[in-house]
Design a protein around this motif. Structure first.
Motif, PDB file in Angstrom:
ATOM      1  N   ASN A  29     -87.299 -32.342 -23.097  1.00  0.00           N
ATOM      2  CA  ASN A  29     -88.587 -32.951 -22.729  1.00  0.00           C
ATOM      3  C   ASN A  29     -89.236 -32.265 -21.539  1.00  0.00           C
ATOM      4  N   ALA A  30     -88.882 -31.016 -21.288  1.00  0.00           N
ATOM      5  CA  ALA A  30     -89.469 -30.291 -20.142  1.00  0.00           C
ATOM      6  C   ALA A  30     -90.996 -30.340 -20.206  1.00  0.00           C
ATOM      7  N   ASP A  31     -91.617 -30.304 -19.033  1.00  0.00           N
ATOM      8  CA  ASP A  31     -93.093 -30.375 -18.986  1.00  0.00           C
ATOM      9  C   ASP A  31     -93.723 -29.100 -19.540  1.00  0.00           C
ATOM     10  N   PHE A  32     -93.057 -27.966 -19.282  1.00  0.00           N
ATOM     11  CA  PHE A  32     -93.553 -26.683 -19.791  1.00  0.00           C
ATOM     12  C   PHE A  32     -92.358 -25.883 -20.301  1.00  0.00           C
ATOM     13  N   LYS A  33     -92.568 -25.219 -21.438  1.00  0.00           N
ATOM     14  CA  LYS A  33     -91.494 -24.384 -22.001  1.00  0.00           C
ATOM     15  C   LYS A  33     -92.048 -23.010 -22.347  1.00  0.00           C
ATOM     16  N   PHE A  34     -91.344 -21.989 -21.883  1.00  0.00           N
ATOM     17  CA  PHE A  34     -91.735 -20.619 -22.222  1.00  0.00           C
ATOM     18  C   PHE A  34     -90.543 -19.908 -22.846  1.00  0.00           C
ATOM     19  N   PHE A  35     -90.853 -18.966 -23.731  1.00  0.00           N
ATOM     20  CA  PHE A  35     -89.790 -18.183 -24.367  1.00  0.00           C
ATOM     21  C   PHE A  35     -90.162 -16.705 -24.259  1.00  0.00           C
ATOM     22  N   PHE A  36     -89.331 -15.948 -23.530  1.00  0.00           N
ATOM     23  CA  PHE A  36     -89.637 -14.544 -23.242  1.00  0.00           C
ATOM     24  C   PHE A  36     -88.901 -13.598 -24.192  1.00  0.00           C
ATOM     25  N   THR A  37     -89.649 -12.643 -24.689  1.00  0.00           N
ATOM     26  CA  THR A  37     -89.042 -11.591 -25.499  1.00  0.00           C
ATOM     27  C   THR A  37     -89.529 -10.237 -24.963  1.00  0.00           C
ATOM     28  N   ALA A  38     -88.896  -9.166 -25.415  1.00  0.00           N
ATOM     29  CA  ALA A  38     -89.376  -7.795 -25.152  1.00  0.00           C
ATOM     30  C   ALA A  38     -88.540  -6.875 -26.031  1.00  0.00           C
ATOM     31  N   ARG A  39     -89.057  -5.691 -26.307  1.00  0.00           N
ATOM     32  CA  ARG A  39     -88.310  -4.755 -27.157  1.00  0.00           C
ATOM     33  C   ARG A  39     -86.981  -4.370 -26.484  1.00  0.00           C
ATOM     34  N   PRO A  40     -85.893  -4.240 -27.267  1.00  0.00           N
ATOM     35  CA  PRO A  40     -84.578  -3.940 -26.676  1.00  0.00           C
ATOM     36  C   PRO A  40     -84.582  -2.687 -25.793  1.00  0.00           C
ATOM     37  N   GLU A  41     -85.309  -1.641 -26.194  1.00  0.00           N
ATOM     38  CA  GLU A  41     -85.302  -0.392 -25.411  1.00  0.00           C
ATOM     39  C   GLU A  41     -85.928  -0.612 -24.027  1.00  0.00           C
ATOM     40  N   VAL A  42     -86.950  -1.438 -23.997  1.00  0.00           N
ATOM     41  CA  VAL A  42     -87.625  -1.721 -22.720  1.00  0.00           C
ATOM     42  C   VAL A  42     -86.680  -2.547 -21.834  1.00  0.00           C
ATOM     43  N   ARG A  43     -85.996  -3.492 -22.448  1.00  0.00           N
ATOM     44  CA  ARG A  43     -85.081  -4.348 -21.687  1.00  0.00           C
ATOM     45  C   ARG A  43     -83.910  -3.540 -21.145  1.00  0.00           C
ATOM     46  N   ALA A  44     -83.388  -2.633 -21.972  1.00  0.00           N
ATOM     47  CA  ALA A  44     -82.245  -1.821 -21.533  1.00  0.00           C
ATOM     48  C   ALA A  44     -82.655  -0.922 -20.361  1.00  0.00           C
ATOM     49  N   GLN A  45     -83.849  -0.370 -20.435  1.00  0.00           N
ATOM     50  CA  GLN A  45     -84.334   0.486 -19.350  1.00  0.00           C
ATOM     51  C   GLN A  45     -84.434  -0.326 -18.045  1.00  0.00           C
ATOM     52  N   ARG A  46     -84.975  -1.519 -18.151  1.00  0.00           N
ATOM     53  CA  ARG A  46     -85.098  -2.385 -16.959  1.00  0.00           C
ATOM     54  C   ARG A  46     -83.727  -2.713 -16.394  1.00  0.00           C
ATOM     55  N   ARG A  47     -82.799  -3.099 -17.278  1.00  0.00           N
ATOM     56  CA  ARG A  47     -81.458  -3.480 -16.818  1.00  0.00           C
ATOM     57  C   ARG A  47     -80.740  -2.287 -16.187  1.00  0.00           C
ATOM     58  N   TRP A  48     -80.927  -1.096 -16.785  1.00  0.00           N
ATOM     59  CA  TRP A  48     -80.285   0.115 -16.269  1.00  0.00           C
ATOM     60  C   TRP A  48     -80.785   0.404 -14.846  1.00  0.00           C
ATOM     61  N   GLU A  49     -82.089   0.284 -14.660  1.00  0.00           N
ATOM     62  CA  GLU A  49     -82.671   0.538 -13.330  1.00  0.00           C
ATOM     63  C   GLU A  49     -82.164  -0.481 -12.307  1.00  0.00           C
ATOM     64  N   GLU A  50     -82.078  -1.733 -12.763  1.00  0.00           N
ATOM     65  CA  GLU A  50     -81.620  -2.802 -11.873  1.00  0.00           C
ATOM     66  C   GLU A  50     -80.160  -2.568 -11.457  1.00  0.00           C
ATOM     67  N   MET A  51     -79.339  -2.160 -12.433  1.00  0.00           N
ATOM     68  CA  MET A  51     -77.924  -1.949 -12.139  1.00  0.00           C
ATOM     69  C   MET A  51     -77.744  -0.759 -11.205  1.00  0.00           C
ATOM     70  N   LYS A  52     -78.537   0.274 -11.436  1.00  0.00           N
ATOM     71  CA  LYS A  52     -78.455   1.470 -10.588  1.00  0.00           C
ATOM     72  C   LYS A  52     -78.802   1.085  -9.144  1.00  0.00           C
ATOM     73  N   ALA A  53     -79.863   0.288  -9.006  1.00  0.00           N
ATOM     74  CA  ALA A  53     -80.288  -0.140  -7.669  1.00  0.00           C
ATOM     75  C   ALA A  53     -79.212  -0.977  -6.986  1.00  0.00           C
ATOM     76  N   ASN A  54     -78.393  -1.665  -7.792  1.00  0.00           N
ATOM     77  CA  ASN A  54     -77.333  -2.503  -7.213  1.00  0.00           C
ATOM     78  C   ASN A  54     -75.993  -1.760  -7.108  1.00  0.00           C
ATOM     79  N   GLY A  55     -76.003  -0.455  -7.386  1.00  0.00           N
ATOM     80  CA  GLY A  55     -74.789   0.340  -7.194  1.00  0.00           C
ATOM     81  C   GLY A  55     -73.847   0.380  -8.388  1.00  0.00           C
ATOM     82  N   TYR A  56     -74.298  -0.081  -9.567  1.00  0.00           N
ATOM     83  CA  TYR A  56     -73.444   0.005 -10.760  1.00  0.00           C
ATOM     84  C   TYR A  56     -73.955   1.156 -11.619  1.00  0.00           C
TER      85      TYR A  56
END
Ligand code: DC
Length: 222
Positions: A139-166
């Motif tokens: 019964n949440a007041d607002f509901k959102f559902f996020f998607t994105a192409r897998p290649e775009v998501r992997a690129q984002r995650r890779w950059e994030e992990m690199k920035a965090n030293g992984y």
């Protein structure tokens, strides 16, 4: 905004957590990262040897989590397990590659569900995850559902992990992400899926500012 519950679900690395935090400060509501709880339990299970290689000792996990104290500190976005801050530790490659297996277990989901509902009922909040709009707060007041192409998501995650030293290759990140998508969408209990009344946002070709503008406009419009 007073006591509203805003559910933000979707695939990994679609911008959910960054946008949820932006929304939380814009609306003056606490932010809760529900994935952090599943990661916290996974971290504990790895430390205790309740998961090791492909083996998951379900009875040990079910018994072991009865004695723990895990909470999310909304003032500084920290995950605290038995009074120890494990916020950085839950982002490791080992936790990321095991978390879906733990998130599948019904008793783990039930344990976390109780905490999620308690937090939401007392203050209102922005919570991100996979089943917030479908199961945790239908019964949440607002509901959102996020998607994105897998290649775009992997690129984002890779950059994030690199920035965090992984340091992982892009291919490894893509493979782990696709594997996590599969387990999260196909699991029996609370699978990742869009609630019928959620607004879907594909962030593949949107900047954070553009996605944020869309979120705010949907909230203001309702
Ligand atoms: O959002 P995240 O990548 O930190 O989430 C980690 C894992 O936790 C994800 O693979 C699925 C699981 N999860 C879940 O099953 N339900 C939630 N509400 C949030 C996360």
């Amino acid at each position: 905004m007073d006591k509203a519950i805003i559910a933000i679900d979707g695939y990994a690395s679609t911008g959910k957590s960054t946008l949820s935090k932006m929304l939380s400060s814009h609306l003056g509501l606490p932010y809760i990262d529900s994935g952090a709880f599943f990661r916290g339990i996974t971290f504990l299970a790895l430390e205790k040897g309740w998961i090791n290689n492909e083996n998951i000792y379900q009875e040990a996990i079910e018994l072991g989590i009865k004695d723990i104290k895990i909470y999310y500190n909304t003032s500084d976005n920290k995950l605290i397990l038995n009074e120890i801050d494990i916020t950085d530790k839950i982002r490791s490659k080992l936790v990321s590659s095991n978390v879906s297996k733990i998130a599948k277990l019904p008793f783990v989901r039930f344990f976390i569900l109780k905490q999620q509902r308690l937090m939401g009922n007392s203050f209102g909040m922005v919570m991100d995850g996979r089943d917030i709009g479908t199961v945790v707060f239908p019964n949440a007041d607002f509901k959102f559902f996020f998607t994105a192409r897998p290649e775009v998501r992997a690129q984002r995650r890779w950059e994030e992990m690199k920035a965090n030293g992984y340091f992982l290759s892009y291919e490894e990140v893509l493979k782990s992400l696709m594997n996590r998508d599969k387990v999260d969408t196909e699991r029996k209990f609370s699978p990742l899926k869009k609630a019928n009344d959620a607004i879907e946002i594909d962030t593949s070709d949107l900047s954070l500012e553009e996605a944020f503008t869309i979120l705010i406009s949907k909230i203001n419009y309702k």
